[in-house]
Scaffold this motif. Structure first.
Motif, PDB file in Angstrom:
ATOM      1  N   SER A  97       0.801  -1.229   0.000  1.00 22.00           N
ATOM      2  CA  SER A  97       0.000   0.000   0.000  1.00 22.00           C
ATOM      3  C   SER A  97       0.832   1.277   0.000  1.00 22.00           C
ATOM      4  O   SER A  97       0.272   2.379   0.035  1.00 22.00           O
ATOM      5  N   ALA A  98       2.142   1.158  -0.043  1.00 23.45           N
ATOM      6  CA  ALA A  98       2.991   2.356  -0.096  1.00 23.45           C
ATOM      7  C   ALA A  98       4.294   2.011  -0.790  1.00 23.45           C
ATOM      8  O   ALA A  98       4.851   0.936  -0.583  1.00 23.45           O
ATOM      9  N   SER A  99       4.757   2.904  -1.621  1.00 20.32           N
ATOM     10  CA  SER A  99       6.063   2.742  -2.246  1.00 20.32           C
ATOM     11  C   SER A  99       6.983   3.822  -1.708  1.00 20.32           C
ATOM     12  O   SER A  99       6.533   4.846  -1.190  1.00 20.32           O
ATOM     13  N   SER A 100       8.275   3.593  -1.814  1.00 14.30           N
ATOM     14  CA  SER A 100       9.253   4.503  -1.223  1.00 14.30           C
ATOM     15  C   SER A 100      10.069   5.204  -2.297  1.00 14.30           C
ATOM     16  O   SER A 100      10.308   4.642  -3.370  1.00 14.30           O
ATOM     17  N   PRO A 101      10.499   6.430  -2.016  1.00 17.64           N
ATOM     18  CA  PRO A 101      11.338   7.139  -2.989  1.00 17.64           C
ATOM     19  C   PRO A 101      12.679   6.441  -3.167  1.00 17.64           C
ATOM     20  O   PRO A 101      13.209   5.846  -2.227  1.00 17.64           O
ATOM     21  N   LEU A 102      13.192   6.493  -4.377  1.00 18.06           N
ATOM     22  CA  LEU A 102      14.487   5.909  -4.681  1.00 18.06           C
ATOM     23  C   LEU A 102      15.582   6.959  -4.548  1.00 18.06           C
ATOM     24  O   LEU A 102      15.401   8.114  -4.960  1.00 18.06           O
ATOM     25  N   PHE A 103      16.691   6.557  -3.982  1.00 26.74           N
ATOM     26  CA  PHE A 103      17.848   7.439  -3.874  1.00 26.74           C
ATOM     27  C   PHE A 103      19.028   6.752  -4.543  1.00 26.74           C
ATOM     28  O   PHE A 103      19.141   5.524  -4.514  1.00 26.74           O
ATOM     29  N   PRO A 104      19.921   7.498  -5.140  1.00 24.35           N
ATOM     30  CA  PRO A 104      20.993   6.898  -5.946  1.00 24.35           C
ATOM     31  C   PRO A 104      22.004   6.131  -5.111  1.00 24.35           C
ATOM     32  O   PRO A 104      22.221   6.426  -3.928  1.00 24.35           O
ATOM     33  N   GLN A 105      22.637   5.168  -5.748  1.00 24.03           N
ATOM     34  CA  GLN A 105      23.734   4.439  -5.116  1.00 24.03           C
ATOM     35  C   GLN A 105      24.920   5.369  -4.936  1.00 24.03           C
ATOM     36  O   GLN A 105      25.172   6.251  -5.761  1.00 24.03           O
ATOM     37  N   LEU A 106      25.633   5.177  -3.845  1.00 21.76           N
ATOM     38  CA  LEU A 106      26.873   5.930  -3.638  1.00 21.76           C
ATOM     39  C   LEU A 106      27.848   5.593  -4.757  1.00 21.76           C
ATOM     40  O   LEU A 106      28.026   4.421  -5.102  1.00 21.76           O
TER      41      LEU A 106
END
Length: 517
Positions: free
Chosen positions: A16-25
Motif C-alpha cells: 500500500s505504499a512505495s518509497s522514494p528511490l535514492f541513488p547508489q553511492l
C-alpha cells in the motif's frame, strides 16, 4: 517510487505504499556520522542527528524500509517481556526505566509526525493483555501491580470490551499507538534530506574499520570516512561473535484478513499463550465497508522450519475461531526479530572497544519502540549528552538474568553445526522440484541448490558466510536461512539479512550430478 523487499512475501505496508528511490553511492565521501540501514532505527537516528547540525550520510543495501521495518505489525505496546517479568528479573527501578523509555519513544514518534507533518495514519489507542488458562501469568494482577509500580497507567477489566469472544480478566494500557511504518519512513527520509542529509540506496556496507578517532565504511560504491558509525541493520554485521551469543533470531508470521467495518474494535491485543497471538486493525486507503484485521504470531527459530506455510494456517485457524466475521485472507508475510537472552534490547556503543561505533539491535517484539529508543540513546551518545537509559540498554552488559535462556540458545546453535556430518536432504538434484530448494552433498561439501520454475538450477555453497553453519531453504520466502545466527540469502546467494556480510559462494555442481537431472 517502488516497493522494495527482502523476501518473497509482501506485507500490507509494502503493498500500500512505495518509497522514494535514492541513488547508489558512487564515490568516496566524508561525513560526521555514517548510519547503515534505512529502517526505523537508522532513519530516526539520522533525522535526530541532522537536527543537531551533524553532517550525516545514510546508506542501505536495498532501500527505505526494505528490511524488517516493512515487515512489522507497526504498533507501540508495552514490552513483550511484560513488567511483571522485568521487575522479577531486574527490580522495580529497572522496570520504571523501561516504562519511561517506552513512553518517551512513542511521544518522540508522535512529535516527529506533528513537526514534519507526516501523513502515516498515526493513532493513539488502548492496548490489552489477557492471560490464557495455565499460560503466562496465572494471576493477571501480577502484571497490573508491576506496571503500576513502574509508573504505567493501567486498569484491570473483567474482559476486553467489544470482542466477539470472552477473554476473561485483562490489563488495559491506555494511549498506546500504531501507524503505517513505510509512510512514516518516507516522511522521515524526506525530512532528513531536506535538512541536508545524504541518503544512498543500493549501497551495501561491506566492512567497518578504524580507530578511536575515525572509521571507514567500505561499500560497493565507495568508501565513507566518518567520525562515528551507527550500524542499524536489525542485527550487527560488524560484530562477528559477541552480540550473536547474546541474542537469537526468530521468524514471526502475520496474516491480514478483511472484516466488516466496525465489527472489531480499534485496539491492540496480546495474549500470553505459547504460541501467542496479537492483533491490530488497518483501514486500507479508500476502504468504506471493511477494515483489515492484522494478526501475528507462530514464531520459530530462523532456519529451523523449512516449510513454514503451516504457520499461516495456524494463525488463520485461530482467527476463524475467535473472529468468525473475518472474510478472505489477503496478506501473508513473515519477518525476523532478534530476541535478547535477558529481555532488554541492545542499544548503544558496540562492545568491542570501539567508542565511536554504535549498534541498535535486539528489537524483540517491540521493534518500533526499541528502534526509536535506540536512535534517541545513540544520538545522545554521539552528541556527548547524558541519556537516562544508556546503562539499561548497554550492549556491553553481561547476561546474568535470563541465563537459562542464554544457555539453551547456545546449545541450540551449537547443535546446528552437526548438519555438516549428515548427508544431503535429497539424493540428487533430480529430486528437487520447480520452485523448491534443498541441500545436496557434493563430496565433502554441501551445496544449496534451487530449481526455478523454468527448470534452471541455482547452486551456492551451503556454508553461511558468517560462522559456517549449513543454511536451510525457506519455502515461504524462497530464501536460504541460517539456523545459527539468522543470516538470510536469496536463491543466488545475495545477503538479505545479516549478520553475514558476504554472499554465499557460487558453486558449479559436478557433471555427474547435473546429468542426474
Amino acid at each position: 517510487m517502488q516497493a522494495l523487499t527482502n523476501g518473497a512475501s509482501t506485507s500490507i505496508w509494502q503493498a500500500s505504499a512505495s518509497s522514494p528511490l535514492f541513488p547508489q553511492l558512487a564515490r568516496d565521501i566524508h561525513a560526521d556520522v555514517c548510519v547503515i540501514g534505512a529502517g526505523i532505527a537508522g532513519l530516526t537516528t539520522a533525522y535526530l542527528l541532522s537536527q543537531q547540525q551533524k553532517n550525516v550520510i545514510l546508506i542501505d543495501a536495498i532501500g527505505i524500509g526494505a528490511g524488517e521495518t516493512g515487515r512489522t505489525t507497526a504498533h507501540f505496546f508495552p514490552p513483550d517481556e511484560w513488567y511483571a517479568n522485568i521487575e522479577k528479573s531486574f527490580g522495580r527501578k529497572h522496570a520504571a526505566l523501561v516504562a519511561g523509555s517506552f513512553s518517551a519513544a512513542t511521544t518522540q514518534v508522535e512529535s516527529i509526525i506533528r513537526n514534519e507533518q507526516i501523513d502515516c495514519e498515526f493513532e493513539r489507542l488502548d492496548g490489552y493483555l489477557y492471560a490464557l488458562p495455565a499460560n503466562g501469568f496465572r494471576d493477571i494482577g501480577q502484571e497490573l501491580d508491576a506496571a503500576s509500580r513502574a509508573g504505567v497507567t493501567v486498569h484491570k477489566l473483567e474482559r476486553v470490551p467489544g470482542l466477539p469472544f470472552d477473554t476473561g480478566p485483562c490489563v488495559q494500557y491506555p494511549r498506546q499507538a500504531q501507524f503505517h511504518p513505510l509512510k512514516y519512513l518516507n516522511g522521515l527520509a524526506t525530512a532528513f534530506v531536506r535538512k541536508g542529509g545524504a541518503l544512498h540506496c543500493g549501497t551495501r556496507a561491506l566492512e567497518v574499520d578504524g580507530d578511536l578517532t575515525a572509521q571507514k565504511v567500505r561499500t560497493n560504491g565507495g568508501t565513507i570516512s566518518a567520525d562515528s558509525v551507527v550500524v542499524a541493520t536489525n542485527t550487527p554485521f560488524n560484530n562477528r561473535v559477541v552480540m550473536h551469543t547474546k541474542q537469537a533470531a526468530y521468524r514471526t508470521y502475520v496474516i491480514g484478513a478483511r472484516v466488516p467495518k466496525g465489527s472489531v474494535p480499534r485496539i491492540l491485543l496480546w495474549d500470553t499463550g505459547d504460541p501467542y497471538y496479537y492483533i491490530r486493525l488497518e483501514t486500507p486507503d479508500g476502504a468504506s465497508d471493511h477494515d483489515m484485521l492484522v494478526i501475528g504470531g507462530a514464531d520459530h527459530k530462523v532456519g529451523q522450519d523449512g516449510h513454514p506455510e503451516h504457520r499461516y494456517d495456524e494463525i488463520e485457524r485461530w482467527m476463524r475461531e475467535h473472529f468468525p466475521m473475518a472474510q478472505a485472507v489477503e496478506y501473508r508475510w513473515s519477518g525476523e526479530v532478534m530476541e535478547p537472552s535477558d529481555g532488554p534490547a541492545f542499544l548503544g556503543r558496540n562492545p568491542m572497544d570501539e567508542r565511536n561505533v554504535y549498534i541498535i539491535t535486539g528489537d524483540s517484539g517491540n521493534g518500533m519502540t526499541h528502534c526509536t529508543i535506540g536512535a534517541m540513546i545513540v544520538s545522545d551518545l554521539i552528541m556527548r549528552r547524558e541519556n537516562p537509559w544508556a546503562g539499561l540498554y548497554d550492549p556491553a552488559r553481561k547476561v546474568v538474568h535470563g541465563l537459562s535462556e542464554f544457555v539453551s540458545e547456545q546449545a541450540n546453535t551449537f547443535a546446528q553445526y552437526g548438519d555438516w556430518v549428515t548427508g544431503g536432504e535429497v539424493a540428487s538434484v533430480a529430486d528437487i522440484g520447480a520452485g523448491e530448494g534443498a541441500i545436496v552433498r557434493d563430496g565433502v561439501h554441501k551445496v544449496a541448490v534451487y530449481r526455478d520454475h523454468r527448470g534452471d538450477l541455482h547452486s551456492c555453497s551451503a556454508s553461511c558466510t558468517h560462522l559456517g553453519c549449513v543454511v536451510h531453504f525457506n519455502s515461504a520466502e524462497r530464501s536460504w536461512d541460517c539456523p545459527c545466527h539468522g543470516s538470510r540469502f536469496d536463491i543466488n546467494g545475495t545477503v538479505l539479512h545479516g549478520p553475514a556480510g558476504a554472499p554465499l559462494r557460487k558453486v558449479v555442481l559436478h557433471a555427474r550430478e547435473t546429468e542426474s537431472t
